[in-house]
Every structure is written in structure tokens, then in C-alpha cells.
Write a protein that holds these residues in place. Structure first.
Motif, mmCIF file in Angstrom:
data_model
loop_
_atom_site.group_PDB
_atom_site.id
_atom_site.type_symbol
_atom_site.label_atom_id
_atom_site.label_comp_id
_atom_site.label_asym_id
_atom_site.label_seq_id
_atom_site.Cartn_x
_atom_site.Cartn_y
_atom_site.Cartn_z
ATOM 1 N N MET A 90 57.763 37.851 93.890
ATOM 2 C CA MET A 90 56.957 38.537 94.900
ATOM 3 C C MET A 90 57.763 39.508 95.769
ATOM 4 O O MET A 90 57.320 40.591 96.081
ATOM 5 C CB MET A 90 56.282 37.512 95.830
ATOM 6 N N ARG A 91 58.963 39.060 96.172
ATOM 7 C CA ARG A 91 59.709 39.865 97.157
ATOM 8 C C ARG A 91 60.766 40.755 96.526
ATOM 9 O O ARG A 91 61.523 41.424 97.222
ATOM 10 C CB ARG A 91 60.357 38.944 98.190
ATOM 11 N N VAL A 92 60.840 40.737 95.189
ATOM 12 C CA VAL A 92 61.875 41.573 94.560
ATOM 13 C C VAL A 92 61.486 43.039 94.732
ATOM 14 O O VAL A 92 60.411 43.456 94.307
ATOM 15 C CB VAL A 92 62.017 41.257 93.052
ATOM 16 N N PRO A 93 62.345 43.820 95.379
ATOM 17 C CA PRO A 93 61.961 45.204 95.612
ATOM 18 C C PRO A 93 62.068 46.041 94.340
ATOM 19 O O PRO A 93 63.096 46.024 93.656
ATOM 20 C CB PRO A 93 62.976 45.695 96.655
ATOM 21 N N GLU A 96 60.046 51.436 94.910
ATOM 22 C CA GLU A 96 59.147 51.984 95.914
ATOM 23 C C GLU A 96 58.444 50.893 96.706
ATOM 24 O O GLU A 96 58.141 51.065 97.891
ATOM 25 C CB GLU A 96 58.111 52.828 95.169
ATOM 26 N N SER A 97 58.206 49.761 96.081
ATOM 27 C CA SER A 97 57.368 48.733 96.705
ATOM 28 C C SER A 97 57.762 47.376 96.123
ATOM 29 O O SER A 97 58.736 47.268 95.369
ATOM 30 C CB SER A 97 55.909 49.088 96.365
ATOM 31 N N SER A 98 57.011 46.353 96.469
ATOM 32 C CA SER A 98 57.209 45.035 95.862
ATOM 33 C C SER A 98 55.820 44.442 95.644
ATOM 34 O O SER A 98 54.832 44.943 96.202
ATOM 35 C CB SER A 98 58.028 44.134 96.787
ATOM 36 N N LEU A 99 55.745 43.377 94.902
ATOM 37 C CA LEU A 99 54.436 42.753 94.677
ATOM 38 C C LEU A 99 53.861 42.234 95.996
ATOM 39 O O LEU A 99 52.667 42.271 96.227
ATOM 40 C CB LEU A 99 54.548 41.624 93.649
ATOM 41 N N LEU A 100 54.762 41.776 96.874
ATOM 42 C CA LEU A 100 54.292 41.282 98.175
ATOM 43 C C LEU A 100 53.647 42.413 98.976
ATOM 44 O O LEU A 100 52.583 42.244 99.577
ATOM 45 C CB LEU A 100 55.462 40.682 98.949
ATOM 46 N N GLY A 106 46.234 45.028 99.299
ATOM 47 C CA GLY A 106 44.949 44.722 98.667
ATOM 48 C C GLY A 106 45.014 44.329 97.199
ATOM 49 O O GLY A 106 44.000 43.943 96.622
ATOM 50 N N ALA A 107 46.185 44.439 96.580
ATOM 51 C CA ALA A 107 46.271 44.036 95.166
ATOM 52 C C ALA A 107 46.069 42.522 95.070
ATOM 53 O O ALA A 107 46.447 41.778 95.980
ATOM 54 C CB ALA A 107 47.631 44.424 94.590
ATOM 55 N N ASP A 108 45.475 42.102 93.968
ATOM 56 C CA ASP A 108 45.225 40.659 93.798
ATOM 57 C C ASP A 108 46.403 40.039 93.034
ATOM 58 O O ASP A 108 46.416 39.981 91.812
ATOM 59 C CB ASP A 108 43.901 40.450 93.051
ATOM 60 N N VAL A 109 47.399 39.637 93.781
ATOM 61 C CA VAL A 109 48.597 39.033 93.180
ATOM 62 C C VAL A 109 48.621 37.579 93.632
ATOM 63 O O VAL A 109 48.530 37.298 94.834
ATOM 64 C CB VAL A 109 49.888 39.747 93.640
ATOM 65 N N ARG A 110 48.713 36.668 92.689
ATOM 66 C CA ARG A 110 48.691 35.242 93.049
ATOM 67 C C ARG A 110 49.969 34.559 92.571
ATOM 68 O O ARG A 110 50.434 34.815 91.450
ATOM 69 C CB ARG A 110 47.512 34.532 92.377
ATOM 70 N N ILE A 111 50.459 33.653 93.393
ATOM 71 C CA ILE A 111 51.632 32.859 92.994
ATOM 72 C C ILE A 111 51.144 31.660 92.193
ATOM 73 O O ILE A 111 50.234 30.944 92.635
ATOM 74 C CB ILE A 111 52.426 32.399 94.222
ATOM 75 N N VAL A 112 51.743 31.467 91.038
ATOM 76 C CA VAL A 112 51.413 30.285 90.234
ATOM 77 C C VAL A 112 52.703 29.503 89.975
ATOM 78 O O VAL A 112 53.808 30.045 90.087
ATOM 79 C CB VAL A 112 50.744 30.678 88.889
ATOM 80 N N TYR A 113 52.531 28.239 89.620
ATOM 81 C CA TYR A 113 53.702 27.401 89.363
ATOM 82 C C TYR A 113 53.925 27.184 87.879
ATOM 83 O O TYR A 113 54.961 26.660 87.470
ATOM 84 C CB TYR A 113 53.559 26.078 90.119
ATOM 85 N N SER A 114 52.936 27.591 87.068
ATOM 86 C CA SER A 114 53.089 27.462 85.617
ATOM 87 C C SER A 114 52.096 28.400 84.950
ATOM 88 O O SER A 114 51.109 28.821 85.587
ATOM 89 C CB SER A 114 52.797 26.023 85.187
ATOM 90 N N PRO A 115 52.319 28.715 83.670
ATOM 91 C CA PRO A 115 51.336 29.549 82.958
ATOM 92 C C PRO A 115 49.976 28.866 82.894
ATOM 93 O O PRO A 115 48.950 29.532 82.851
ATOM 94 C CB PRO A 115 51.946 29.701 81.556
ATOM 95 N N ALA A 116 49.969 27.516 82.923
ATOM 96 C CA ALA A 116 48.687 26.797 82.892
ATOM 97 C C ALA A 116 47.852 27.125 84.135
ATOM 98 O O ALA A 116 46.623 27.205 84.063
ATOM 99 C CB ALA A 116 48.931 25.289 82.793
ATOM 100 N N ASP A 117 48.508 27.344 85.281
ATOM 101 C CA ASP A 117 47.775 27.757 86.490
ATOM 102 C C ASP A 117 47.090 29.102 86.261
ATOM 103 O O ASP A 117 45.974 29.337 86.725
ATOM 104 C CB ASP A 117 48.735 27.918 87.689
#
Ligand code: SF4
Length: 359
Positions: A90-93, A96-100, A106-117
Motif C-alpha cells: 500500500m505505502r510503496v511509492p 508519482e503516487s502510491s496505492l494508499l 477514491g480507488a477501491d484498493v483493499r488489503i487482504v491477508y491471502s488470495p482466498a480473501d
């Protein structure tokens, strides 16, 4: 000799190392978990002066190239896309920008803990396209393959994988071929070797005459592995040895390897600071192309020049130690990271920052 506790055993191993080392040795670890374990235990300060430990390209977040980051960021801006990623990304620059930042816009970026999530997200959001961002080495890929298999079984057409997975043996060969990089031996990544075994690393001793030892993650594991390296040099018999016997078998895990090969094929991949390495990444096989997010969303990105010069590339090749970067601690901190090596919990810069080792 029996040792009543780990501390006593560590002292014994250190004493042996000091006594047995005969020549200067630079040993590189290629695993973020080793990087953190070494920094946390303070081993560097206890080793003989003749022994130098370097951290290599062992953190999958850190080795992700700027262009790939910018492409993923562009992908996150696509309409109706939910980008599912591990938190470290998320925070890796990017340039120009980062996912955070994209998420805050407004982008729909979600943190998951596994591909199953990510699969669950796809099932729960049928009107969106869920893209799982695959970042990791051989250890991570089998679970991504399993998620893909499940998506196919479930008929989930709104799930895809953006694969930035990388393979460890090719980058080790590139480092050995690089005249700037001076390495006498490798501490082999314990997790990766549980999957691959030792065979894919035999070229290191057979073609380059360098020892490599698969190590576990306790301080005593690492010390034992270093002692095995010293002894290989003393006895003039470079080979691939396993110290981490409780988890790694020479043949690895053939079922997991078959699983990887069923869904993925090797392709060229970009590595931060190192460049493109043939057959060092994994892409979905053609028969699974409809689950390939790269093909489903052919985004482009324009690399911008960074305002602050990050030395992650040199750090990842072992040419610089984190504190030799002029930005370390002064400008670049875990709270305000300039490069991925300070973002990732397994990054060298973050480990040096956190545990304060200077050597
Ligand atoms: Fe990059 Fe920061 Fe590490 Fe310097 S200290 S190499 S800027 S991550």
C-alpha cells in the motif's frame, strides 16, 4: 556437546566461528525474514571481523520495479476494479503516487491477508472486477495457484491475478555474474527452499565454486549455517547444504512445484536496481489467460523522474548498506518512506532503522 539453552549454544557457535574462520568472507542472505532475524538478534556485531553479512534481493516488495508499481497504480484507477493486495504494497511509492494515495482519492484498493480473501471479495462483489496483486517468491505462488483453481471451479469470471511473482535462483545467478557484486557465499532462503529444495541452487557451487547453506530463522540456525560455510571454505568443498533440516528436504515439495507449473510459466521480469532478468518472473499460462489481469486491463504508465534519489537498487545488490544512503533516517523513515526497502517489514532499510545496527 550438549547445551542447556539457546543462549549458551549461540555462544558456543560464535566461539567456533571466531576460531575457525580463516579468510574474509562476505555472505549474502536473500530472504527478508533472514534480514530481519539478523538485524533483530544483533548478530552482525558479534561475528568475527572477517565475516561480513549483506542483505540481497530477498524482499519481494522491495524488488518490485518502479514501472510495475506505476502500472499497478494505473490499474487501481480503472472503473469498477477492486484491487486486492497485501498490506505492505500500500505505502510503496511509485514514481508519482502510491496505492494508499490512490485509495484516499477514491480507488477501491483493499488489503487482504491471502488470495482466498480476494476470492471472497470477488464472490461478494459480482458487479466489480477483483484483481489480486500477486507479489512474492516461490513460497507464495502455490496459494495463488490454489485460489485460481478455486476461482475456476466456482466459475468466478470477475477474478483475475496481476502476477509480479519472482523466482529466486535467476537473480542469484545475475548477482554472481555481476563484477561489482562481491559475494563469497549465500545463506539460502529457508522458505523458498521448502518449495524448491536444493537442486535449483546447485549451480552456485558447481559453476561458481561458492558455498550456499539453507538456513532456518533462529539466531542459532543462522550461526550454524555460517559455520557450515566457514567449514566448506576450510575444506575446499563448496556445496549446497541444508542447515534447516526440520523444514527443508533436498527434493523440496514436488507437489507445490507441480502446482506452480500447472498455472504459471517463467517469463522475463524487472527487478528494482537490477533490471530485466530472463525467466525470473511468473506469468499465468496461456490456457488461463482470461484470469490474467495484465491482459484483461492493458493499462499503460509513464515513468516520472523521482524527486528524491533512493538507493534501494544498490542496497538490494549489496553494494550499499542502508545507512550509507544519504536519505536514511534523515529524510527516509518508516513513517515517511522514500523507497520500498523502508516500507516493507522485511526490507533492509526498515530492519536497519528498527534495530539500529550500523555494521
Ligand atoms: Fe531508499 Fe530510504 Fe533505503 Fe535510502 S534509506 S535506500 S531512500 S528506502
Amino acid at each position: 556437546m550438549k547445551h542447556s539453552n539457546k543462549k549458551e549454544y549461540a555462544s558456543f557457535l560464535l566461539e567456533r566461528l571466531h576460531r575457525e574462520i580463516e579468510r574474509p568472507l562476505t555472505v549474502m542472505e536473500v530472504c527478508g525474514t533472514h534480514t530481519v532475524a539478523i538485524a533483530r538478534s544483533g548478530l552482525r556485531d558479534l561475528l568475527p571481523d572477517k565475516m561480513r553479512l549483506l542483505s540481497g534481493p530477498g524482499c519481494p516488495v522491495c524488488v518490485t520495479d518502479d514501472l510495475d508499481l506505476d502500472l499497478v497504480i494505473a490499474l487501481s484507477r480503472e472503473k469498477d476494479v477492486i484491487l486486492a493486495t497485501f498490506g505492505d504494497m500500500m505505502r510503496v511509492p511509485g514514481t508519482e503516487s502510491s496505492l494508499l494515495q490512490e485509495k484516499s482519492r477514491g480507488a477501491d484498493v483493499r488489503i487482504v491477508y491471502s488470495p482466498a480473501d480476494a476470492l471472497r471479495l470477488a464472490a461478494e462483489n459480482p458487479s466489480s472486477q477483483v484483481v489480486f496483486l500477486g507479489v512474492g517468491f516461490e513460497t507464495t505462488v502455490p496459494v495463488v495457484a490454489a485460489a485460481l483453481e478455486q476461482a475456476i471451479e466456482m466459475g468466478l469470471e470477475n477474478f483475475s491475478v496481476y502476477s509480479l511473482h519472482k523466482l529466486v535462483p535467476p537473480v542469484m545467478r545475475v548477482l554472481l555474474e555481476d563484477p561489482e557484486v562481491k559475494i563469497d557465499a549465500f545463506l539460502n532462503p529457508g522458505h523458498v527452499c521448502t518449495i524448491l529444495g536444493t537442486g535449483p541452487f546447485s549451480f552456485i557451487s558447481e559453476q561458481y565454486g561458492k558455498p550456499c547453506v539453507v538456513a532456518g530463522f533462529d539466531a542459532t540456525d543462522i550461526l550454524e549455517a555460517l559455520l557450515l560455510i566457514v567449514r566448506q571454505y576450510r575444506e575446499g568443498r563448496p556445496s549446497v547444504e541444508i542447515q534447516y533440516r526440520r523444514a527443508v528436504r533436498p527434493e523440496g515439495n514436488p507437489v507445490a512445484v507441480d502446482y506452480i507449473e500447472k498455472y504459471f510459466q517463467p517469463v522475463g521480469a524487472r527487478w528494482r536496481g537490477i533490471g530485466e532478468i530472463p525467466e525470473s518472473g511468473l506469468e499465468l499460462r496461456e490456457e488461463y489467460a482470461r484470469y490474467n489481469a495484465r491482459l484483461r486491463f492493458p493499462v499503460t504508465a509513464r515513468l516520472r523522474k523521482r524527486k528524491k534519489r533512493c538507493a534501494c537498487g544498490e542496497v538490494l545488490k549489496g553494494l550499499k548498506l542502508p545507512y550509507e544512503c544519504p536519505l536514511f533516517r534523515k529524510v527516509c523513515t518508516p513513517a515517511r518512506p522514500v523507497g520500498p526497502c523502508m516500507v516493507s517489514t522485511e526490507g533492509s532499510c526498515a530492519a536497519y532503522y528498527r534495530y539500529g545496527k550500523k555494521k
